[in-house]
Design a protein around this motif. Structure first.
Motif, PDB file in Angstrom:
ATOM      1  N   TYR D   5       8.561  -1.285   9.012  1.00 42.52           N
ATOM      2  CA  TYR D   5       7.357  -0.557   8.618  1.00 42.52           C
ATOM      3  C   TYR D   5       6.173  -1.506   8.737  1.00 42.52           C
ATOM      4  O   TYR D   5       6.275  -2.680   8.336  1.00 42.52           O
ATOM      5  CB  TYR D   5       7.478  -0.078   7.168  1.00 42.52           C
ATOM      6  N   LEU D   9       2.196   1.862   6.091  1.00 43.55           N
ATOM      7  CA  LEU D   9       3.581   2.336   5.888  1.00 43.55           C
ATOM      8  C   LEU D   9       4.401   1.273   5.171  1.00 43.55           C
ATOM      9  O   LEU D   9       5.228   1.584   4.306  1.00 43.55           O
ATOM     10  CB  LEU D   9       4.214   2.708   7.222  1.00 43.55           C
ATOM     11  N   ILE D  53       1.912   9.451  12.302  1.00 43.33           N
ATOM     12  CA  ILE D  53       2.696   8.204  12.374  1.00 43.33           C
ATOM     13  C   ILE D  53       3.234   7.980  13.786  1.00 43.33           C
ATOM     14  O   ILE D  53       3.712   8.902  14.432  1.00 43.33           O
ATOM     15  CB  ILE D  53       3.837   8.245  11.327  1.00 43.33           C
ATOM     16  N   PRO D  78       1.049   3.152  11.643  1.00 42.05           N
ATOM     17  CA  PRO D  78      -0.124   3.992  11.908  1.00 42.05           C
ATOM     18  C   PRO D  78      -0.654   3.733  13.319  1.00 42.05           C
ATOM     19  O   PRO D  78      -0.228   2.776  13.981  1.00 42.05           O
ATOM     20  CB  PRO D  78      -1.150   3.545  10.860  1.00 42.05           C
TER      21      PRO D  78
END
Lengths: 83, 162, 162, 83
Positions: D5, D9, D53, D78
């Motif tokens: 991530y 995120l 996303i 992102p």
């Protein structure tokens, strides 16, 4: 009137700059080229294709039909290749 | 570096070489509003080993005036924070610098487009003429203007900025 | 510097600063076939004095791979003699360098277009994320992607080279 | 399967990377986002707008309908803001 020649116009005329008295019959920059071409073989060679020659009056680009007063600095040169 | 309306610029026409790093630092060092620096350096190529040197003739006075005219157009058209243009004249051997444009701005597109624009106009509108001296020839040859350079300059007639 | 088909390129993703002059000399020094050098340097702006620092997060491995993918596209699309791309990560204060693209070529349009193209793709396709740390805020804020950057990248879908 | 991530995120999930066993019911990257969102509040917040996303599988960009085998490295992040 001061006239300057650059690149192959300078070489063909054998002159980098000269001062002339503008003849009364010559009104425009284009007519000045014709008048200069009649001077001698070198000038005739320099101005044999006047449509390819660029003109500056007082260091600003002008066209053939630019009217001269007789007190300017006129320059003739080939298309520019700077940069 | 700027007055109330547009950014100032530096134009120099000189025989001596220039220093890209030093010229860049003048525009960017210590400033915190510059987000993008584009430098264009034009150099003399040896044309596959055939070229001895380029000879650059110019029209003193008019060269500076014409470059300044296009520099002024650039700072009016793009939001630059700085602009420097240096063009050399005289005999230049292969590998040596000929021309430098540095444009700085907050944003990248302005810096790219202004430097690209200026190079197109230096090629076609600034009174410089190049003569090639080849190794194998006694006489130099004047470089002919290229139609592609006129086409490049014509791109800027239309609105190209974003 | 080149194999039989396309020019090689250098891609680096690093925390430390880069030296534009040294990187340029690697591509151009001693060469006589380079007629044009375009450098793009992207720097951290202070946003009118409000910014403390930018924090650049990246996806190690994928960042290098993505940049190399676009570098490969650039050397296939334009006749470059050299290409270097360096992107920094970590905390970067205003005035410091973030990204460098240097493209060298025999002719100016290739160098301009390749560096412009690469910057558009670095903005939108390389896995880096910027967080702004403002002087007046305890929490940093992630910078949002801009539609204009996507539009810039989309310019290259059409045939743009001459 | 390794999951990574980035940016917000990472912050919202509280995780930069983790290794999971891909559930049999999860076939695609898009289904994996839905499954992860059900884990806890942080994951739910991270994946509340899955359409914004971006997904990479083995460091290549893929779409939501990309089919997973369970042995890949999957990353969620992102839209990128480099350069």
């Amino acid at each position: 009137m001061k006239i300057r020649y650059f690149a192959w116009l300078r070489e063909r005329t054998g002159t980098s700059e000269e001062t002339i008295e503008l003849p009364e019959t010559v009104k425009t920059a284009g007519e000045l080229m014709i008048w200069l071409a009649a001077r001698d073989e070198g000038y005739a060679f320099a101005f044999e294709q006047p449509e390819t020659i660029r003109i500056a009056v007082n260091q600003e680009h002008v066209e053939e039909d630019h009217v001269l007063s007789g007190t300017e600095e006129v320059a003739f040169f080939p298309p520019m290749t700077g940069g | 570096m700027s007055n109330s309306t547009t950014t100032e610029f530096t134009v120099r026409v000189q025989a001596e070489d220039f220093d890209v790093l030093a010229e860049t630092e003048i525009l960017a060092k210590g400033r915190k509003d510059v987000g993008a620096i584009v430098t264009f350096t034009g150099l003399c190529r040896d044309e596959g080993g055939t070229l001895e040197a380029l000879e650059l003739e110019h029209y003193p006075g008019m060269a500076e005036a014409q470059i300044s005219k296009f520099a002024q157009q650039a700072v009016e058209r793009w939001p630059l924070t700085g602009l420097t243009i240096i063009h050399r004249f005289g005999k230049i051997p292969p590998g040596d610098n000929i021309v430098l444009v540095i444009a700085t701005s907050s944003h990248r597109r302005a810096a790219f487009e202004a430097s690209d624009f200026l190079m197109d106009f230096l090629k076609t509108q600034a009174p410089f003429w190049k003569k090639e001296h080849l190794k194998e020839a006694s006489e130099g040859t004047w470089v002919e203007a290229k139609a592609v350079d006129d086409a490049d300059a014509a791109r800027w007639d239309e609105q190209k900025t974003k």
